[in-house]
Design a protein around this motif. Structure first.
Motif, PDB file in Angstrom:
ATOM      1  N   UNK A 219      77.900  19.016 -64.082  1.00 10.91           N
ATOM      2  CA  UNK A 219      77.360  17.669 -63.915  1.00 10.91           C
ATOM      3  C   UNK A 219      76.070  17.766 -63.110  1.00 10.91           C
ATOM      4  N   UNK A 220      74.990  17.221 -63.655  1.00 11.95           N
ATOM      5  CA  UNK A 220      73.679  17.291 -63.020  1.00 11.95           C
ATOM      6  C   UNK A 220      73.256  15.897 -62.585  1.00 11.95           C
ATOM      7  N   UNK A 221      73.097  15.729 -61.282  1.00  7.31           N
ATOM      8  CA  UNK A 221      72.721  14.447 -60.694  1.00  7.31           C
ATOM      9  C   UNK A 221      71.269  14.484 -60.223  1.00  7.31           C
ATOM     10  N   UNK A 222      70.637  13.316 -60.199  1.00  8.23           N
ATOM     11  CA  UNK A 222      69.308  13.138 -59.613  1.00  8.23           C
ATOM     12  C   UNK A 222      68.285  14.080 -60.247  1.00  8.23           C
ATOM     13  N   UNK A 223      67.225  14.364 -59.497  1.00  5.05           N
ATOM     14  CA  UNK A 223      66.194  15.305 -59.932  1.00  5.05           C
ATOM     15  C   UNK A 223      65.845  16.202 -58.761  1.00  5.05           C
ATOM     16  N   UNK A 230      64.196  22.152 -63.473  1.00  4.72           N
ATOM     17  CA  UNK A 230      65.279  22.349 -64.445  1.00  4.72           C
ATOM     18  C   UNK A 230      66.252  23.423 -63.991  1.00  4.72           C
ATOM     19  N   UNK A 231      65.850  24.248 -63.014  1.00  2.00           N
ATOM     20  CA  UNK A 231      66.685  25.391 -62.638  1.00  2.00           C
ATOM     21  C   UNK A 231      67.998  25.002 -61.969  1.00  2.00           C
ATOM     22  N   UNK A 232      68.161  23.730 -61.603  1.00  6.39           N
ATOM     23  CA  UNK A 232      69.472  23.321 -61.115  1.00  6.39           C
ATOM     24  C   UNK A 232      70.521  23.547 -62.196  1.00  6.39           C
ATOM     25  N   UNK A 237      74.998  26.442 -64.668  1.00  3.61           N
ATOM     26  CA  UNK A 237      75.534  27.191 -65.810  1.00  3.61           C
ATOM     27  C   UNK A 237      75.913  28.609 -65.421  1.00  3.61           C
ATOM     28  N   UNK A 238      75.180  29.191 -64.472  1.00  4.62           N
ATOM     29  CA  UNK A 238      75.520  30.541 -64.026  1.00  4.62           C
ATOM     30  C   UNK A 238      76.893  30.581 -63.360  1.00  4.62           C
ATOM     31  N   UNK A 239      77.328  29.471 -62.762  1.00  4.19           N
ATOM     32  CA  UNK A 239      78.705  29.405 -62.264  1.00  4.19           C
ATOM     33  C   UNK A 239      79.691  29.529 -63.423  1.00  4.19           C
ATOM     34  N   UNK A 270      65.723  25.657 -55.302  1.00  6.14           N
ATOM     35  CA  UNK A 270      64.702  24.633 -55.164  1.00  6.14           C
ATOM     36  C   UNK A 270      63.330  25.309 -55.137  1.00  6.14           C
ATOM     37  N   UNK A 271      62.305  24.479 -55.292  1.00  5.79           N
ATOM     38  CA  UNK A 271      60.948  25.006 -55.155  1.00  5.79           C
ATOM     39  C   UNK A 271      60.554  25.898 -56.308  1.00  5.79           C
ATOM     40  N   UNK A 272      59.784  26.957 -56.038  1.00 10.26           N
ATOM     41  CA  UNK A 272      59.268  27.816 -57.105  1.00 10.26           C
ATOM     42  C   UNK A 272      60.375  28.595 -57.803  1.00 10.26           C
ATOM     43  N   UNK A 273      60.063  29.091 -58.964  1.00  4.40           N
ATOM     44  CA  UNK A 273      61.019  29.856 -59.767  1.00  4.40           C
ATOM     45  C   UNK A 273      61.275  31.224 -59.152  1.00  4.40           C
ATOM     46  N   UNK A 274      62.450  31.789 -59.475  1.00  2.00           N
ATOM     47  CA  UNK A 274      62.748  33.169 -59.166  1.00  2.00           C
ATOM     48  C   UNK A 274      63.750  33.703 -60.179  1.00  2.00           C
ATOM     49  N   UNK A 275      63.797  35.032 -60.300  1.00  2.29           N
ATOM     50  CA  UNK A 275      64.675  35.689 -61.260  1.00  2.29           C
ATOM     51  C   UNK A 275      66.013  36.008 -60.597  1.00  2.29           C
TER      52      UNK A 275
END
Length: 431
Positions: A219-223, A230-232, A237-239, A270-275
Protein backbone atom coordinates in the motif's frame (compact mmCIF):
# COMPACT_ATOMS: atom_id res chain seq x y z
CA UNK A 1 -8.28 -18.87 12.30
CA UNK A 2 -6.84 -15.41 12.04
CA UNK A 3 -3.53 -15.26 10.17
CA UNK A 4 -1.29 -12.24 10.49
CA UNK A 5 1.09 -11.27 7.71
CA UNK A 6 4.63 -10.14 8.37
CA UNK A 7 4.58 -6.37 8.25
CA UNK A 8 7.44 -4.27 6.93
CA UNK A 9 7.11 -0.50 7.06
CA UNK A 10 8.63 2.06 4.73
CA UNK A 11 10.26 4.21 7.38
CA UNK A 12 13.25 5.91 5.89
CA UNK A 13 15.93 8.55 6.39
CA UNK A 14 16.46 9.41 10.03
CA UNK A 15 14.65 6.13 10.49
CA UNK A 16 11.59 6.87 12.61
CA UNK A 17 11.13 10.42 11.33
CA UNK A 18 9.63 11.72 8.12
CA UNK A 19 11.58 12.84 5.06
CA UNK A 20 12.70 16.39 4.47
CA UNK A 21 10.52 18.12 1.84
CA UNK A 22 12.02 19.13 -1.03
CA UNK A 23 27.56 -0.49 -19.83
CA UNK A 24 29.96 -2.83 -19.94
CA UNK A 25 29.13 -5.81 -22.22
CA UNK A 26 30.65 -9.21 -22.71
CA UNK A 27 30.75 -12.23 -20.44
CA UNK A 28 30.83 -11.93 -16.67
CA UNK A 29 34.34 -11.78 -15.28
CA UNK A 30 35.28 -13.01 -11.87
CA UNK A 31 36.07 -15.89 -9.58
CA UNK A 32 34.03 -18.91 -8.68
CA UNK A 33 31.57 -18.83 -5.80
CA UNK A 34 33.64 -21.41 -3.93
CA UNK A 35 36.87 -19.33 -3.86
CA UNK A 36 40.18 -20.51 -5.27
CA UNK A 37 41.17 -19.90 -8.89
CA UNK A 38 38.93 -17.97 -11.25
CA UNK A 39 36.03 -19.94 -12.64
CA UNK A 40 34.84 -20.02 -16.21
CA UNK A 41 32.44 -17.23 -17.02
CA UNK A 42 28.86 -18.08 -16.13
CA UNK A 43 26.32 -15.51 -17.26
CA UNK A 44 23.31 -17.34 -15.85
CA UNK A 45 22.10 -15.79 -12.58
CA UNK A 46 20.67 -18.10 -9.94
CA UNK A 47 19.88 -18.22 -6.22
CA UNK A 48 22.85 -18.12 -3.81
CA UNK A 49 24.67 -21.38 -3.11
CA UNK A 50 27.88 -22.59 -1.53
CA UNK A 51 29.48 -21.96 1.87
CA UNK A 52 28.98 -18.20 1.65
CA UNK A 53 25.20 -18.52 1.19
CA UNK A 54 24.68 -18.08 4.91
CA UNK A 55 21.59 -19.56 6.59
CA UNK A 56 19.65 -17.57 9.15
CA UNK A 57 16.20 -16.46 10.20
CA UNK A 58 13.39 -17.81 8.04
CA UNK A 59 10.33 -16.85 10.10
CA UNK A 60 10.58 -13.14 9.30
CA UNK A 61 12.13 -10.85 6.71
CA UNK A 62 15.91 -11.18 7.10
CA UNK A 63 19.22 -11.26 5.24
CA UNK A 64 19.24 -15.06 4.98
CA UNK A 65 20.90 -15.78 1.63
CA UNK A 66 18.13 -18.09 0.41
CA UNK A 67 14.75 -16.40 0.68
CA UNK A 68 12.21 -18.82 2.20
CA UNK A 69 8.98 -19.80 0.40
CA UNK A 70 6.02 -17.44 0.44
CA UNK A 71 7.67 -14.38 -1.05
CA UNK A 72 7.28 -13.29 -4.65
CA UNK A 73 9.86 -14.41 -7.22
CA UNK A 74 12.57 -11.80 -7.76
CA UNK A 75 14.01 -12.82 -11.11
CA UNK A 76 12.60 -13.71 -14.48
CA UNK A 77 9.17 -12.37 -15.40
CA UNK A 78 7.39 -10.99 -12.33
CA UNK A 79 3.80 -9.83 -12.72
CA UNK A 80 2.08 -7.23 -10.56
CA UNK A 81 -1.54 -6.12 -10.50
CA UNK A 82 -1.91 -2.46 -9.55
CA UNK A 83 -5.07 -0.86 -8.13
CA UNK A 84 -5.90 2.74 -7.28
CA UNK A 85 -8.23 3.70 -4.41
CA UNK A 86 -9.73 6.91 -3.04
CA UNK A 87 -12.25 7.86 -0.36
CA UNK A 88 -15.52 9.80 -0.14
CA UNK A 89 -13.80 12.50 1.93
CA UNK A 90 -10.61 12.38 -0.14
CA UNK A 91 -11.60 11.95 -3.77
CA UNK A 92 -8.76 11.70 -6.25
CA UNK A 93 -7.77 15.00 -7.82
CA UNK A 94 -5.77 13.41 -10.62
CA UNK A 95 -6.71 10.82 -13.19
CA UNK A 96 -5.84 7.17 -12.60
CA UNK A 97 -3.40 7.43 -15.47
CA UNK A 98 -1.59 10.35 -13.82
CA UNK A 99 -1.23 8.61 -10.45
CA UNK A 100 -0.09 5.40 -12.12
CA UNK A 101 2.45 7.34 -14.18
CA UNK A 102 4.13 8.51 -10.96
CA UNK A 103 5.42 4.93 -10.59
CA UNK A 104 5.39 3.29 -14.01
CA UNK A 105 7.33 2.64 -16.11
CA UNK A 106 9.93 4.01 -13.64
CA UNK A 107 9.68 1.10 -11.18
CA UNK A 108 9.99 -1.50 -13.93
CA UNK A 109 12.91 0.39 -15.50
CA UNK A 110 14.68 0.62 -12.14
CA UNK A 111 14.42 -3.09 -11.49
CA UNK A 112 15.49 -3.94 -15.02
CA UNK A 113 18.61 -1.79 -14.63
CA UNK A 114 19.47 -2.90 -11.10
CA UNK A 115 19.06 -6.59 -11.98
CA UNK A 116 21.06 -6.28 -15.22
CA UNK A 117 17.94 -7.35 -17.10
CA UNK A 118 17.34 -10.40 -14.90
CA UNK A 119 14.08 -9.09 -13.42
CA UNK A 120 11.40 -8.35 -15.99
CA UNK A 121 8.81 -6.48 -13.90
CA UNK A 122 5.41 -6.22 -15.58
CA UNK A 123 2.59 -4.25 -14.00
CA UNK A 124 -1.00 -4.52 -15.12
CA UNK A 125 -3.01 -1.51 -13.93
CA UNK A 126 -6.73 -1.36 -13.27
CA UNK A 127 -7.04 2.24 -14.44
CA UNK A 128 -10.00 3.48 -12.44
CA UNK A 129 -10.36 4.89 -8.98
CA UNK A 130 -11.94 2.33 -6.68
CA UNK A 131 -13.97 4.36 -4.18
CA UNK A 132 -13.92 3.03 -0.63
CA UNK A 133 -17.28 2.94 1.14
CA UNK A 134 -16.30 4.98 4.20
CA UNK A 135 -14.34 8.15 4.88
CA UNK A 136 -10.62 7.64 5.32
CA UNK A 137 -10.56 8.16 9.14
CA UNK A 138 -13.16 5.42 9.59
CA UNK A 139 -10.62 2.73 8.67
CA UNK A 140 -8.26 3.63 11.53
CA UNK A 141 -5.14 3.52 9.39
CA UNK A 142 -2.00 4.64 11.19
CA UNK A 143 1.67 3.82 10.91
CA UNK A 144 2.07 0.22 12.03
CA UNK A 145 -1.58 -0.76 11.55
CA UNK A 146 -1.55 -4.56 11.07
CA UNK A 147 -3.46 -6.66 8.58
CA UNK A 148 -6.08 -8.28 10.81
CA UNK A 149 -8.34 -10.46 8.68
CA UNK A 150 -10.90 -10.67 11.49
CA UNK A 151 -11.28 -6.88 11.67
CA UNK A 152 -13.88 -4.75 9.94
CA UNK A 153 -11.40 -1.89 9.83
CA UNK A 154 -7.85 -1.28 8.71
CA UNK A 155 -6.14 -2.96 5.79
CA UNK A 156 -8.41 -6.00 5.87
CA UNK A 157 -11.42 -3.77 5.24
CA UNK A 158 -9.71 -1.84 2.43
CA UNK A 159 -8.60 -5.08 0.80
CA UNK A 160 -12.02 -6.68 1.07
CA UNK A 161 -13.57 -3.70 -0.70
CA UNK A 162 -10.95 -3.87 -3.44
CA UNK A 163 -11.73 -7.56 -3.94
CA UNK A 164 -15.46 -6.85 -4.05
CA UNK A 165 -14.82 -4.32 -6.81
CA UNK A 166 -12.51 -6.40 -9.01
CA UNK A 167 -12.75 -10.08 -8.12
CA UNK A 168 -15.15 -10.85 -10.96
CA UNK A 169 -12.76 -9.40 -13.56
CA UNK A 170 -9.26 -10.03 -12.16
CA UNK A 171 -7.72 -13.49 -11.93
CA UNK A 172 -5.24 -13.14 -9.08
CA UNK A 173 -3.61 -16.45 -9.97
CA UNK A 174 -1.82 -14.62 -12.79
CA UNK A 175 0.05 -12.22 -10.50
CA UNK A 176 2.98 -12.38 -8.10
CA UNK A 177 2.55 -8.96 -6.47
CA UNK A 178 -0.34 -6.67 -5.56
CA UNK A 179 0.11 -2.89 -5.51
CA UNK A 180 -2.43 -0.48 -4.09
CA UNK A 181 -1.79 3.19 -4.94
CA UNK A 182 -3.83 5.40 -2.62
CA UNK A 183 -4.89 8.87 -3.64
CA UNK A 184 -2.16 11.13 -2.20
CA UNK A 185 -4.76 13.35 -0.52
CA UNK A 186 -5.83 10.65 1.94
CA UNK A 187 -4.04 10.91 5.26
CA UNK A 188 -1.07 13.05 6.21
CA UNK A 189 1.69 13.92 3.74
CA UNK A 190 4.72 11.65 3.79
CA UNK A 191 6.82 14.53 5.11
CA UNK A 192 4.81 14.26 8.34
CA UNK A 193 4.08 10.56 8.70
CA UNK A 194 5.27 7.59 6.64
CA UNK A 195 2.51 5.02 6.18
CA UNK A 196 3.42 2.99 3.10
CA UNK A 197 3.54 -0.65 4.08
CA UNK A 198 3.91 -4.18 2.70
CA UNK A 199 2.39 -7.42 3.98
CA UNK A 200 4.75 -10.08 2.68
CA UNK A 201 5.80 -13.66 3.01
CA UNK A 202 2.78 -15.14 4.76
CA UNK A 203 -0.96 -15.20 4.00
CA UNK A 204 -2.99 -12.28 5.27
CA UNK A 205 -6.01 -14.49 5.92
CA UNK A 206 -7.95 -12.94 3.04
CA UNK A 207 -8.57 -15.01 -0.08
CA UNK A 208 -9.68 -14.17 -3.61
CA UNK A 209 -12.53 -15.71 -5.56
CA UNK A 210 -10.05 -18.15 -7.12
CA UNK A 211 -9.02 -19.33 -3.67
CA UNK A 212 -5.58 -17.71 -3.77
CA UNK A 213 -4.22 -15.78 -0.82
CA UNK A 214 -4.31 -12.01 -0.93
CA UNK A 215 -0.64 -11.52 -0.02
CA UNK A 216 2.62 -9.83 -1.00
CA UNK A 217 0.63 -6.63 -1.17
CA UNK A 218 2.02 -3.09 -0.93
CA UNK A 219 0.00 0.00 0.00
CA UNK A 220 1.50 3.32 -1.12
CA UNK A 221 0.32 6.46 0.65
CA UNK A 222 0.99 10.14 -0.08
CA UNK A 223 3.97 11.21 -2.20
CA UNK A 224 7.67 11.12 -1.46
CA UNK A 225 10.10 13.92 -2.09
CA UNK A 226 13.33 13.78 -4.07
CA UNK A 227 14.32 13.26 -7.68
CA UNK A 228 12.96 9.71 -7.83
CA UNK A 229 9.95 9.51 -5.50
CA UNK A 230 8.68 6.37 -7.23
CA UNK A 231 11.30 4.42 -5.28
CA UNK A 232 8.96 4.03 -2.32
CA UNK A 233 7.35 1.30 -4.42
CA UNK A 234 10.77 -0.19 -5.22
CA UNK A 235 11.37 -0.37 -1.46
CA UNK A 236 7.98 -1.89 -0.71
CA UNK A 237 8.09 -4.42 -3.54
CA UNK A 238 11.55 -5.48 -2.39
CA UNK A 239 9.92 -6.57 0.88
CA UNK A 240 7.71 -8.88 -1.18
CA UNK A 241 10.91 -10.21 -2.74
CA UNK A 242 12.20 -10.97 0.77
CA UNK A 243 14.44 -8.00 1.63
CA UNK A 244 14.33 -6.51 5.13
CA UNK A 245 14.39 -2.91 6.25
CA UNK A 246 17.98 -1.91 6.92
CA UNK A 247 17.25 1.07 9.11
CA UNK A 248 17.38 0.58 12.86
CA UNK A 249 14.20 1.14 14.88
CA UNK A 250 15.67 0.62 18.35
CA UNK A 251 17.20 3.12 20.70
CA UNK A 252 20.49 4.74 19.83
CA UNK A 253 22.12 7.68 18.13
CA UNK A 254 20.84 9.24 14.94
CA UNK A 255 23.74 7.64 13.04
CA UNK A 256 22.73 4.17 14.22
CA UNK A 257 19.26 4.76 12.81
CA UNK A 258 20.62 4.52 9.27
CA UNK A 259 23.52 2.03 9.46
CA UNK A 260 23.67 1.64 5.67
CA UNK A 261 22.65 5.13 4.68
CA UNK A 262 22.16 5.88 1.01
CA UNK A 263 23.93 2.74 -0.18
CA UNK A 264 20.69 0.74 -0.45
CA UNK A 265 17.02 1.76 -0.79
CA UNK A 266 16.07 -0.61 2.04
CA UNK A 267 17.64 1.94 4.41
CA UNK A 268 17.17 5.38 2.88
CA UNK A 269 14.81 5.55 -0.08
CA UNK A 270 14.12 9.27 0.10
CA UNK A 271 15.96 11.90 -1.89
CA UNK A 272 18.33 10.90 -4.71
CA UNK A 273 18.39 7.45 -6.26
CA UNK A 274 20.68 4.63 -5.20
CA UNK A 275 21.28 1.02 -6.23
CA UNK A 276 20.93 -2.16 -4.16
CA UNK A 277 23.83 -3.65 -2.24
CA UNK A 278 25.61 -6.47 -4.05
CA UNK A 279 24.58 -8.90 -1.27
CA UNK A 280 20.96 -8.06 -2.06
CA UNK A 281 21.55 -8.54 -5.77
CA UNK A 282 22.93 -12.01 -5.00
CA UNK A 283 20.06 -12.81 -2.63
CA UNK A 284 17.54 -11.72 -5.27
CA UNK A 285 19.07 -13.99 -7.91
CA UNK A 286 20.58 -11.28 -10.08
CA UNK A 287 24.22 -12.44 -9.99
CA UNK A 288 25.82 -15.39 -11.73
CA UNK A 289 28.12 -17.68 -9.73
CA UNK A 290 31.14 -16.19 -11.50
CA UNK A 291 30.17 -12.76 -10.16
CA UNK A 292 30.52 -13.82 -6.50
CA UNK A 293 33.78 -14.80 -4.85
CA UNK A 294 33.51 -16.76 -1.61
CA UNK A 295 36.58 -16.32 0.61
CA UNK A 296 35.89 -19.03 3.17
CA UNK A 297 39.49 -20.26 3.48
CA UNK A 298 42.62 -18.54 4.83
CA UNK A 299 45.12 -17.10 2.38
CA UNK A 300 46.01 -14.08 0.26
CA UNK A 301 44.03 -13.16 -2.86
CA UNK A 302 44.06 -10.24 -5.23
CA UNK A 303 41.21 -9.47 -7.59
CA UNK A 304 39.23 -6.61 -9.11
CA UNK A 305 35.63 -5.69 -8.33
CA UNK A 306 33.47 -4.18 -11.05
CA UNK A 307 31.19 -1.37 -9.78
CA UNK A 308 27.58 -2.24 -9.08
CA UNK A 309 26.50 0.41 -11.57
CA UNK A 310 27.77 -1.43 -14.66
CA UNK A 311 26.86 -4.90 -15.97
CA UNK A 312 29.32 -7.76 -15.90
CA UNK A 313 32.36 -8.45 -13.82
CA UNK A 314 32.94 -9.65 -10.29
CA UNK A 315 30.34 -7.92 -8.15
CA UNK A 316 30.66 -9.36 -4.66
CA UNK A 317 33.25 -10.88 -2.34
CA UNK A 318 31.98 -12.61 0.80
CA UNK A 319 34.16 -13.41 3.81
CA UNK A 320 32.23 -15.52 6.33
CA UNK A 321 33.30 -14.87 9.93
CA UNK A 322 30.68 -17.14 11.53
CA UNK A 323 27.77 -19.31 10.47
CA UNK A 324 25.47 -16.28 10.35
CA UNK A 325 27.78 -13.30 9.80
CA UNK A 326 29.90 -12.22 6.85
CA UNK A 327 31.93 -9.27 5.67
CA UNK A 328 31.14 -8.25 2.10
CA UNK A 329 33.09 -6.21 -0.43
CA UNK A 330 31.72 -4.44 -3.49
CA UNK A 331 32.72 -1.51 -5.68
CA UNK A 332 30.50 1.55 -5.95
CA UNK A 333 30.81 4.34 -8.51
CA UNK A 334 28.41 6.85 -10.08
CA UNK A 335 25.95 5.22 -12.45
CA UNK A 336 22.38 5.18 -13.75
CA UNK A 337 20.97 4.34 -10.30
CA UNK A 338 23.81 5.55 -8.07
CA UNK A 339 23.18 9.28 -8.46
CA UNK A 340 25.15 10.61 -5.49
CA UNK A 341 28.28 8.48 -5.23
CA UNK A 342 30.73 11.28 -4.48
CA UNK A 343 33.58 9.03 -3.31
CA UNK A 344 33.95 5.92 -5.49
CA UNK A 345 35.70 2.95 -3.98
CA UNK A 346 35.18 -0.34 -2.17
CA UNK A 347 32.19 -0.50 0.14
CA UNK A 348 32.64 -2.84 3.11
CA UNK A 349 29.62 -4.14 4.99
CA UNK A 350 28.90 -6.61 7.78
CA UNK A 351 25.83 -8.80 7.17
CA UNK A 352 24.07 -10.76 9.91
CA UNK A 353 21.43 -13.24 8.76
CA UNK A 354 19.74 -13.83 12.13
CA UNK A 355 18.65 -10.22 12.68
CA UNK A 356 15.14 -9.30 11.66
CA UNK A 357 13.88 -6.40 9.56
CA UNK A 358 14.38 -3.05 11.27
CA UNK A 359 17.12 -4.28 13.60
CA UNK A 360 20.07 -3.15 11.50
CA UNK A 361 21.05 -6.48 9.90
CA UNK A 362 23.63 -4.77 7.65
CA UNK A 363 26.24 -2.25 8.79
CA UNK A 364 28.48 -0.19 6.53
CA UNK A 365 32.10 0.23 7.61
CA UNK A 366 32.97 3.92 7.34
CA UNK A 367 36.37 4.52 5.76
CA UNK A 368 36.31 8.14 6.97
CA UNK A 369 34.92 8.07 10.52
CA UNK A 370 34.27 11.49 11.96
CA UNK A 371 33.97 13.23 8.60
CA UNK A 372 30.85 15.15 7.64
CA UNK A 373 30.75 13.32 4.32
CA UNK A 374 31.05 14.39 0.72
CA UNK A 375 27.34 14.68 -0.15
CA UNK A 376 25.86 17.19 2.24
CA UNK A 377 23.27 19.04 0.13
CA UNK A 378 20.29 16.76 0.84
CA UNK A 379 19.07 16.26 4.39
CA UNK A 380 17.44 13.00 3.33
CA UNK A 381 20.91 11.48 2.94
CA UNK A 382 23.03 10.35 5.88
CA UNK A 383 25.92 12.59 4.90
CA UNK A 384 28.36 10.97 7.31
CA UNK A 385 28.19 7.71 5.34
CA UNK A 386 28.31 9.30 1.88
CA UNK A 387 32.11 8.95 1.87
CA UNK A 388 32.14 5.47 3.43
CA UNK A 389 33.88 3.55 0.57
CA UNK A 390 37.55 2.70 0.97
CA UNK A 391 39.73 4.48 -1.58
CA UNK A 392 43.17 3.67 -2.99
CA UNK A 393 45.75 3.14 -0.29
CA UNK A 394 43.25 2.53 2.50
CA UNK A 395 43.01 -0.68 4.53
CA UNK A 396 40.05 -2.29 6.25
CA UNK A 397 40.80 -4.60 9.15
CA UNK A 398 38.10 -6.88 10.53
CA UNK A 399 37.75 -10.23 12.29
CA UNK A 400 40.53 -12.36 10.80
CA UNK A 401 40.76 -10.32 7.62
CA UNK A 402 42.67 -7.40 6.14
CA UNK A 403 41.54 -5.74 2.93
CA UNK A 404 43.93 -3.43 1.08
CA UNK A 405 42.40 -1.25 -1.60
CA UNK A 406 45.03 -0.99 -4.32
CA UNK A 407 43.26 1.45 -6.59
CA UNK A 408 41.12 1.68 -9.69
CA UNK A 409 42.02 0.25 -13.08
CA UNK A 410 41.78 2.23 -16.30
CA UNK A 411 38.49 0.42 -16.93
CA UNK A 412 37.01 1.52 -13.62
CA UNK A 413 37.31 -1.74 -11.66
CA UNK A 414 38.67 -1.59 -8.11
CA UNK A 415 41.63 -3.81 -7.23
CA UNK A 416 41.84 -5.28 -3.74
CA UNK A 417 44.15 -7.60 -1.84
CA UNK A 418 42.45 -9.72 0.82
CA UNK A 419 44.35 -11.54 3.53
CA UNK A 420 42.45 -13.95 5.76
CA UNK A 421 44.30 -15.58 8.64
CA UNK A 422 41.77 -18.19 9.71
CA UNK A 423 38.60 -19.84 8.41
CA UNK A 424 35.27 -18.72 9.75
CA UNK A 425 34.73 -19.70 13.36
CA UNK A 426 32.01 -22.00 14.69
CA UNK A 427 30.66 -22.56 11.22
CA UNK A 428 29.04 -25.91 11.90
CA UNK A 429 27.54 -27.39 8.76
CA UNK A 430 28.02 -25.18 5.76
CA UNK A 431 24.80 -23.68 4.51
Amino acid sequence: MKTLAIVVMAVTTLAMTSPVPAGRGGPDRGAGAQGGPPALADTGARPPSGPCALPGATDNVSETALTPPGYAPSSGVVRAITFLIDFPDAPAKVTPQERYAEFFPAVADYYRTSSYGRLDYRSTPVLRWIRMSRPYPAYGIERGTPFDASSDDGYAALSAEILDAVDDTVDFRRYDLINVLVTPDAGPPATEDVRSVTFAGTPTGLTTAEGTSFMNVSFIWSRQTGDSPFRVLNHENAHSFGLPDLYYTGRGSALLKTPVGHWDPMDEDWGPSEDFLAWHKWKLGWLAPAQVRCLDRPGDRSFALTPTSVPGGLKLAVLPVSRHTAITLEARAPGPLDHVVCRPGVLVTAVTTTMYTGSGPVRVADATPGSRGCYTSDLNVNAALSDAPYAAGQTYTGPGVTVDVLGATDGGDWRVRVRTVRPRASAGGRG
